[in-house]
Design a protein around this motif. Structure first.
Motif, PDB file in Angstrom:
ATOM      1  N   ASP A  57       0.821  -1.201   0.000  1.00  0.00           N
ATOM      2  CA  ASP A  57       0.000   0.000   0.000  1.00  0.00           C
ATOM      3  C   ASP A  57       0.861   1.260   0.000  1.00  0.00           C
ATOM      4  O   ASP A  57       0.598   2.202  -0.751  1.00  0.00           O
ATOM      5  CB  ASP A  57      -0.931  -0.014   1.205  1.00  0.00           C
ATOM      6  CG  ASP A  57      -1.990   1.055   1.128  1.00  0.00           C
ATOM      7  OD1 ASP A  57      -2.524   1.271   0.024  1.00  0.00           O
ATOM      8  OD2 ASP A  57      -2.294   1.664   2.171  1.00  0.00           O
ATOM      9  N   GLU A  58       1.911   1.280   0.816  1.00  0.00           N
ATOM     10  CA  GLU A  58       2.799   2.442   0.860  1.00  0.00           C
ATOM     11  C   GLU A  58       3.515   2.648  -0.466  1.00  0.00           C
ATOM     12  O   GLU A  58       3.631   3.778  -0.951  1.00  0.00           O
ATOM     13  CB  GLU A  58       3.825   2.267   1.986  1.00  0.00           C
ATOM     14  CG  GLU A  58       3.244   2.423   3.368  1.00  0.00           C
ATOM     15  CD  GLU A  58       4.256   2.113   4.463  1.00  0.00           C
ATOM     16  OE1 GLU A  58       5.401   1.738   4.125  1.00  0.00           O
ATOM     17  OE2 GLU A  58       3.894   2.237   5.641  1.00  0.00           O
ATOM     18  N   THR A  61       0.895   3.932  -3.143  1.00  0.00           N
ATOM     19  CA  THR A  61       0.455   5.308  -2.930  1.00  0.00           C
ATOM     20  C   THR A  61       1.580   6.308  -3.171  1.00  0.00           C
ATOM     21  O   THR A  61       1.320   7.444  -3.577  1.00  0.00           O
ATOM     22  CB  THR A  61      -0.108   5.511  -1.514  1.00  0.00           C
ATOM     23  OG1 THR A  61       0.846   5.053  -0.561  1.00  0.00           O
ATOM     24  CG2 THR A  61      -1.405   4.762  -1.345  1.00  0.00           C
ATOM     25  N   ASP A  69      -8.272   9.199  -7.282  1.00  0.00           N
ATOM     26  CA  ASP A  69      -7.297  10.227  -7.662  1.00  0.00           C
ATOM     27  C   ASP A  69      -7.069  10.221  -9.170  1.00  0.00           C
ATOM     28  O   ASP A  69      -7.014  11.275  -9.812  1.00  0.00           O
ATOM     29  CB  ASP A  69      -5.970   9.993  -6.939  1.00  0.00           C
ATOM     30  CG  ASP A  69      -6.096  10.116  -5.442  1.00  0.00           C
ATOM     31  OD1 ASP A  69      -7.003  10.842  -4.988  1.00  0.00           O
ATOM     32  OD2 ASP A  69      -5.287   9.490  -4.722  1.00  0.00           O
TER      33      ASP A  69
END
Length: 115
Positions: A57-58, A61, A69
């Motif tokens: 996830d990090e 993103t 987005d």
């Protein structure tokens, strides 16, 4: 955080196939992500720990635009083309094919779908 929720919805599936379900990520990007993080792409979602999910996830993103987005960015690009009165903006506004396709003999499908 979206990726964590998305992966948990799919039980006993391969991780690389589940990541394809994320809007804005394709198979090649998924391979790159998993290779950089040192995760085997054939691992099942049942065998994934919370730390692995957090690292995926990090990474995503930080390096990619996904989901809302990305949708927001594309709609803003189209709106800016409308406002600047560009050729592509005109084609978007009149719901015609944008990328130079012939509309005399073709393009009837695009006209039907967009009207």
């Amino acid at each position: 955080m979206y990726i964590n929720n998305n992966i948990l919805n799919y039980k006993n599936k391969k991780l690389i196939l589940v990541l394809k379900k994320v809007y804005g990520l394709n198979k090649q990007q998924n391979k790159y992500i998993l290779k950089n993080l040192g995760i085997h792409p054939e691992i099942n979602t049942n065998n994934i720990s919370k730390e692995i999910l957090k690292s995926i996830d990090e990474f995503v993103t930080k390096n990619y635009l996904i989901n809302n987005d990305l949708k927001f960015k594309t709609t803003n690009n189209i709106k800016s083309k409308h406002l600047l009165n560009t050729y592509k903006g005109y084609r978007h506004k009149n719901k015609l094919p944008i990328h130079g396709q012939n509309t005399h003999s073709n393009g009837k499908t695009a006209k039907k779908l967009n009207s």
